[in-house]
Write an enzyme that holds these catalytic residues in place. Structure first.
Site, PDB file in Angstrom:
ATOM      1  N   TYR A 132      -1.645  -3.753  -6.598  1.00  0.00           N
ATOM      2  CA  TYR A 132      -1.372  -4.574  -5.417  1.00  0.00           C
ATOM      3  C   TYR A 132      -2.308  -4.350  -4.240  1.00  0.00           C
ATOM      4  CZ  TYR A 132       1.441  -7.615  -2.507  1.00  0.00           C
ATOM      5  OH  TYR A 132       1.866  -8.663  -1.729  1.00  0.00           O
ATOM      6  N   LYS A 187      -9.464  -2.095   2.082  1.00  0.00           N
ATOM      7  CA  LYS A 187      -9.195  -0.914   2.896  1.00  0.00           C
ATOM      8  C   LYS A 187     -10.005   0.297   2.427  1.00  0.00           C
ATOM      9  CE  LYS A 187      -6.831  -3.576   5.078  1.00  0.00           C
ATOM     10  NZ  LYS A 187      -5.685  -3.830   5.910  1.00  0.00           N
ATOM     11  N   CYS A 228       0.999  -7.145  12.154  1.00  0.00           N
ATOM     12  CA  CYS A 228       1.270  -7.263  13.594  1.00  0.00           C
ATOM     13  C   CYS A 228       0.537  -8.430  14.243  1.00  0.00           C
ATOM     14  CB  CYS A 228       0.938  -5.963  14.305  1.00  0.00           C
ATOM     15  SG  CYS A 228       2.104  -4.648  13.931  1.00  0.00           S
ATOM     16  N   ARG A 230       0.839  -1.191   0.000  1.00  0.00           N
ATOM     17  CA  ARG A 230       0.000   0.000   0.000  1.00  0.00           C
ATOM     18  C   ARG A 230       0.876   1.243   0.000  1.00  0.00           C
ATOM     19  NH1 ARG A 230      -1.864   0.960   4.383  1.00  0.00           N
ATOM     20  NH2 ARG A 230      -1.125  -0.794   5.589  1.00  0.00           N
ATOM     21  N   SER A 264      -1.145  -3.242  10.569  1.00  0.00           N
ATOM     22  CA  SER A 264      -0.780  -4.154   9.496  1.00  0.00           C
ATOM     23  C   SER A 264       0.483  -4.936   9.857  1.00  0.00           C
ATOM     24  CB  SER A 264      -0.538  -3.365   8.212  1.00  0.00           C
ATOM     25  OG  SER A 264      -1.700  -2.651   7.876  1.00  0.00           O
ATOM     26  N   ASP A 280      -9.127  -9.533   9.370  1.00  0.00           N
ATOM     27  CA  ASP A 280      -8.615  -8.185   9.064  1.00  0.00           C
ATOM     28  C   ASP A 280      -9.590  -7.044   9.355  1.00  0.00           C
ATOM     29  OD1 ASP A 280      -6.239  -6.820   8.039  1.00  0.00           O
ATOM     30  OD2 ASP A 280      -7.457  -6.227   6.331  1.00  0.00           O
ATOM     31  N   ARG A 311       2.121 -12.123  -0.107  1.00  0.00           N
ATOM     32  CA  ARG A 311       0.853 -12.523   0.514  1.00  0.00           C
ATOM     33  C   ARG A 311       0.197 -13.707  -0.187  1.00  0.00           C
ATOM     34  NH1 ARG A 311      -1.542  -8.578   4.446  1.00  0.00           N
ATOM     35  NH2 ARG A 311       0.134  -7.083   4.737  1.00  0.00           N
ATOM     36  N   HIS A 351     -10.309  -2.032  11.753  1.00  0.00           N
ATOM     37  CA  HIS A 351      -9.231  -2.905  11.278  1.00  0.00           C
ATOM     38  C   HIS A 351      -9.005  -3.999  12.324  1.00  0.00           C
ATOM     39  CE1 HIS A 351      -4.796  -3.071   9.645  1.00  0.00           C
ATOM     40  NE2 HIS A 351      -5.555  -3.976   9.079  1.00  0.00           N
TER      41      HIS A 351
HETATM   42  P1  GTP Z   1      -2.126  -7.486   7.823  1.00  0.00           P
HETATM   43  O1  GTP Z   1      -2.669  -8.529   6.927  1.00  0.00           O
HETATM   44  O2  GTP Z   1      -1.061  -6.671   7.185  1.00  0.00           O
HETATM   45  O3  GTP Z   1      -3.184  -6.619   8.412  1.00  0.00           O
HETATM   46  O4  GTP Z   1      -1.298  -8.244   8.994  1.00  0.00           O
HETATM   47  P2  GTP Z   1      -1.756  -9.089  10.280  1.00  0.00           P
HETATM   48  O5  GTP Z   1      -2.031  -8.156  11.411  1.00  0.00           O
HETATM   49  O6  GTP Z   1      -2.808 -10.059   9.927  1.00  0.00           O
HETATM   50  O7  GTP Z   1      -0.409  -9.852  10.672  1.00  0.00           O
HETATM   51  P3  GTP Z   1      -0.037 -11.418  10.545  1.00  0.00           P
HETATM   52  O8  GTP Z   1      -0.860 -12.289  11.447  1.00  0.00           O
HETATM   53  O9  GTP Z   1      -0.004 -11.786   9.121  1.00  0.00           O
HETATM   54  O10 GTP Z   1       1.447 -11.413  11.133  1.00  0.00           O
HETATM   55  C1  GTP Z   1       2.471 -10.642  10.569  1.00  0.00           C
HETATM   56  C2  GTP Z   1       3.810 -11.162  11.033  1.00  0.00           C
HETATM   57  O11 GTP Z   1       3.864 -11.166  12.465  1.00  0.00           O
HETATM   58  C3  GTP Z   1       4.094 -12.577  10.575  1.00  0.00           C
HETATM   59  O12 GTP Z   1       5.426 -12.661  10.120  1.00  0.00           O
HETATM   60  C4  GTP Z   1       3.918 -13.397  11.824  1.00  0.00           C
HETATM   61  O13 GTP Z   1       4.727 -14.545  11.830  1.00  0.00           O
HETATM   62  C5  GTP Z   1       4.281 -12.438  12.948  1.00  0.00           C
HETATM   63  N1  GTP Z   1       3.547 -12.767  14.200  1.00  0.00           N
HETATM   64  C6  GTP Z   1       2.202 -12.952  14.308  1.00  0.00           C
HETATM   65  N2  GTP Z   1       1.860 -13.299  15.576  1.00  0.00           N
HETATM   66  C7  GTP Z   1       2.995 -13.314  16.299  1.00  0.00           C
HETATM   67  C8  GTP Z   1       3.293 -13.595  17.675  1.00  0.00           C
HETATM   68  O14 GTP Z   1       2.440 -13.899  18.506  1.00  0.00           O
HETATM   69  N3  GTP Z   1       4.606 -13.494  18.045  1.00  0.00           N
HETATM   70  C9  GTP Z   1       5.585 -13.154  17.153  1.00  0.00           C
HETATM   71  N4  GTP Z   1       6.832 -13.083  17.601  1.00  0.00           N
HETATM   72  N5  GTP Z   1       5.345 -12.906  15.839  1.00  0.00           N
HETATM   73  C10 GTP Z   1       4.074 -12.975  15.423  1.00  0.00           C
HETATM   74  C1  SPV Z   2      -2.852  -4.295   5.612  1.00  0.00           C
HETATM   75  O1  SPV Z   2      -1.901  -3.642   5.190  1.00  0.00           O
HETATM   76  O2  SPV Z   2      -3.380  -4.057   6.736  1.00  0.00           O
HETATM   77  C2  SPV Z   2      -3.380  -5.416   4.819  1.00  0.00           C
HETATM   78  C3  SPV Z   2      -2.829  -5.620   3.478  1.00  0.00           C
HETATM   79  O3  SPV Z   2      -4.273  -6.113   5.268  1.00  0.00           O
HETATM   80  S1  SPV Z   2      -3.536  -4.641   2.247  1.00  0.00           S
HETATM   81  O4  SPV Z   2      -4.667  -5.357   1.681  1.00  0.00           O
HETATM   82  O5  SPV Z   2      -2.530  -4.399   1.219  1.00  0.00           O
HETATM   83  O6  SPV Z   2      -4.009  -3.403   2.810  1.00  0.00           O
HETATM   84 MN    MN Z   3      -4.765  -5.475   7.453  1.00  0.00          MN
END
Ligand code: GTP
Ligand code: SPV
Ligand code: MN
Length: 647
Positions: free
Chosen positions: A261, A270, A313, A112, A311, A336, A431, A290
């Protein structure tokens, strides 16, 4: 023209008189294979309501496509699009799996772009707070309607020459649910169509329930063509130099140019579900956030929790977690976005407006997220991951899942070696785009039209220092302050560089559709809507020890934190008051079977750190939100400062 669609449209438009029924009749004679003189090569134009049709015709005049394709959402349509995308070199098959595809983007189009994302309103103050003199605002970007019109004209005039315009009718939320909303996306990218088909409900199911009263969000998208006409990577057309993502809340309109993308191009996500969604929610008295939504069952009792993390996290991971403690079951409603409102009994209810997961690939493995791993290896489009010589995918975190003898090609298409390569194999924001229905722990209620009841809300982020594993808000005003003061380390999900700690209020900083000060007011007003507010907590899986390693194992072990939350929901006396909120009393966090956890370090509250933290938040509020800041937030700062002083 397909029989079924025609019958359906006759049913849904039975009440429409005049002009419309004439269209239907004429279509029986094979007329109307054109719109504005452009041939419709797929789909039935009669499924479009007159309002939709007039929107499409307007944009045909602007974009001047060669052909029109009206998406019906059928398997046949999907497989022809995938064939086309293969021919164009945008995707390639991953023969190791069933119906899986790999797309490689232009390396300049991988995330983004927040700096090129704008909210367009008459008055600037409707869209963003007024920062203090000499301070650059960081709570969104504003553009005037006349600048928007100019920018759109410059970029979109003739932008679809020699291309097909796809018309995607889609529903955010279960089709027909009173909590759902409809959109019409026009795009010149078949990749976007194939992805929208996974991420939202598209096609006949949606047009079937539309009539000319049906409101819809107008979503115009083009991948664009660089001003000099030179396409660096014909398989991934884009125009990074001139990318713009525009939102006009008043007209329920989105216009996105230059990027193919993720959140830039899958406009239901979003742009609609959060930016436009939050403005609709403000008007209608609900919340577009979110947030992931999960169900957790303990001793046969089930509760639902929503959680806002910035994002990359950990939302997807928490939403699909495999609890390590026996006797617990987690089920996933969404990973999400949550649309939430109080029902007539004052119960907060949430739906997931999406239909798929667009999840971060790196870090996903059978040890961190086995549920995601058993979701993504069929019917999935992977973007910017690495590829293996046996026709599969690879990313950082899959070291133990791919045999050493297998050769790896990185996301840029270059040979990559585990031992010697210095760059990551997969792009950090690579992704998977995969149907939610395939998730083995998808919640039985995930498509329930009335939504699931929410008992608790979590905020969280990446905080390597100072912030404890969990603490609970003291009351609703403090809860809103917690969301407002959320901060987190920058990630690869957008263009920010480095590991700086950024303010990311409510994990919504890039996604507010209106002035953040008014957004806070809206959250504060929830207190007047119900006597049954959810409890609110702040979690931090990412605190680090002196050795730079995470203090908490995270992932499935996070169920221990959820377990403490459930105890609090049951009003167990297991919380200890501290200046910043309530933390677990000694022994109340279940650590059974975990070795080497430095619980003191995880919960240590350092007065100096918290003084600085509150000062930083106060400064941020003053500089960024200024006169738009509700007085309650200032009061919370004062209360916290006083309490911290007595630490
Ligand atoms: P968006 O799709 O961008 O909104 O991201 P998200 O909030 O869904 O994050 P996601 O669950 O995909 O995690 C992002 C990264 O954080 C990945 O590389 C995970 O492995 C890492 N991660 C997630 N949960 C944990 C956790 O409990 N501990 C640690 N150390 N890393 C984590
Ligand atoms: C985020 O960035 O929080 C996402 C990925 O979930 S995107 O769809 O690119 O916004
Ligand atoms: Mn997101």
């Amino acid at each position: 023209m397909p029989d079924i669609a025609e019958k359906d449209s006759e049913i849904s438009y039975a009440s429409e008189a005049g002009r419309f029924s004439k269209h239907l009749k004429q279509s029986h004679f094979g007329l109307f294979h054109h719109l504005r003189g452009i041939s419709v090569v797929h789909g039935d134009i009669n499924v479009l309501t007159p309002k939709v049709r007039s929107y499409v015709e307007d944009k045909i005049d602007l974009c001047q496509p060669e052909k029109i394709h009206i998406c019906d959402g059928t398997d046949y349509e999907n497989s022809s699009l995938l064939t086309l995308l293969q021919k164009e070199g945008t995707i390639k098959a991953l023969p190791k799996y069933e119906n899986c595809w790999l797309a490689r983007t232009n390396p300049a189009d991988t995330a983004r772009v927040e700096s090129k994302t704008f909210i367009c309103t008459e008055k600037k103050s409707e869209a963003i707070p007024t920062p203090s003199e000499g301070v650059k605002g960081s709570l969104g970007n504003w553009m005037s309607p006349s600048d928007m019109n100019k920018a759109v004209k410059e970029r979109f005039t003739g932008c679809m020459k020699n291309r097909t315009m796809y018309v995607i009718p889609f529903s955010m939320g279960p089709v027909g649910s009173p909590l759902s909303k409809i959109g019409i996306q026009l795009t010149d990218s078949a990749y976007v169509v194939a992805s929208m088909r996974i991420m939202t409900r598209i096609g006949q199911a949606v047009t079937k329930i539309m009539n000319n009263e049906t409101e819809f969000v107008k979503c115009l998208h083009s991948v664009g063509t660089p001003a000099d006409g030179k396409m660096e990577m014909p398989s991934w057309p884009c125009d990074p130099e001139r990318t713009l993502i525009l939102h006009k809340p008043q007209a329920n309109e989105i216009v996105s140019y230059g990027s193919g993308y993720g959140g830039n191009s899958l406009l239901g996500k979003k742009c609609f579900a959060l930016r436009i969604g939050s403005t609709i929610a403000k008007r209608e008295g609900w919340l577009a956030e979110h947030m992931l939504i999960l169900g957790i069952t303990k001793n046969g009792k089930k509760r639902y929790i929503a959680a806002a993390f910035p994002s990359a996290c950990g939302k997807t991971n928490l939403a699909m977690m495999t609890p390590t403690l026996p006797g617990y079951k987690v089920e996933c409603v969404g990973d999400d976005i949550a649309w939430m409102r109080f029902d007539e009994n004052g119960q907060l209810r949430a739906i997931n407006p999406e239909h798929g997961f667009f999840g971060v690939a790196p870090g996903t493995s059978n040890s961190s997220n086995p549920i995601a791993m058993s979701t993504v290896f069929k019917n999935t489009i992977f973007t910017n991951v690495a590829e293996t010589s046996d026709g599969g995918v690879y990313w950082e975190g899959m070291e133990n899942e791919v045999d050493e003898s297998v050769k790896i090609t990185d996301w840029l298409g270059k040979p990559w070696d585990r031992k010697t390569s210095k760059t990551p194999a997969a792009h950090p924001n690579s992704r998977f785009c995969t149907p939610a229905s395939q998730c083995p722990i998808i919640d039985p209620q995930w498509e329930s039209p009335e939504g699931v009841p929410i008992s608790a809300i979590l905020f969280g982020g990446r905080r390597p220092v100072g912030v404890p594993l969990i603490h609970e808000a003291k009351n609703w005003k403090h809860a809103v302050f917690m969301g407002a003061s959320l901060r987190s380390e920058a990630t690869a999900a957008a263009e920010h560089k480095g590991k700086v700690i950024m303010h990311d209020p409510f994990a919504m900083r890039p996604f507010f559709g209106y002035n953040f000060g008014q957004y806070l007011q809206h959250w504060l007003s929830m207190e007047t809507r119900t006597s049954n507010l959810p409890k609110v907590f702040l979690v931090n899986w990412f605190r680090k020890g002196g050795d730079g390693k995470f203090l908490w194992p995270g992932f499935g072990e996070n169920c221990r934190v959820l377990d403490w939350i459930l105890k609090r929901l049951d009003n167990e006396d297991c919380a200890l008051k501290t200046p910043i909120g309530l933390i677990p009393k000694k022994e109340s966090l279940n650590l059974e079977g975990l070795k080497d956890i430095d619980i003191d370090a995880l919960f240590k509250l350092d007065a100096e750190f918290w003084k600085q933290e509150i000062n930083a938040v106060e400064k941020y509020f003053e500089e960024q939100v200024g006169k738009d800041l509700p007085s309650e937030m200032k009061e919370q700062c004062e209360i916290l400062k006083k309490e911290i002083d007595s630490m």
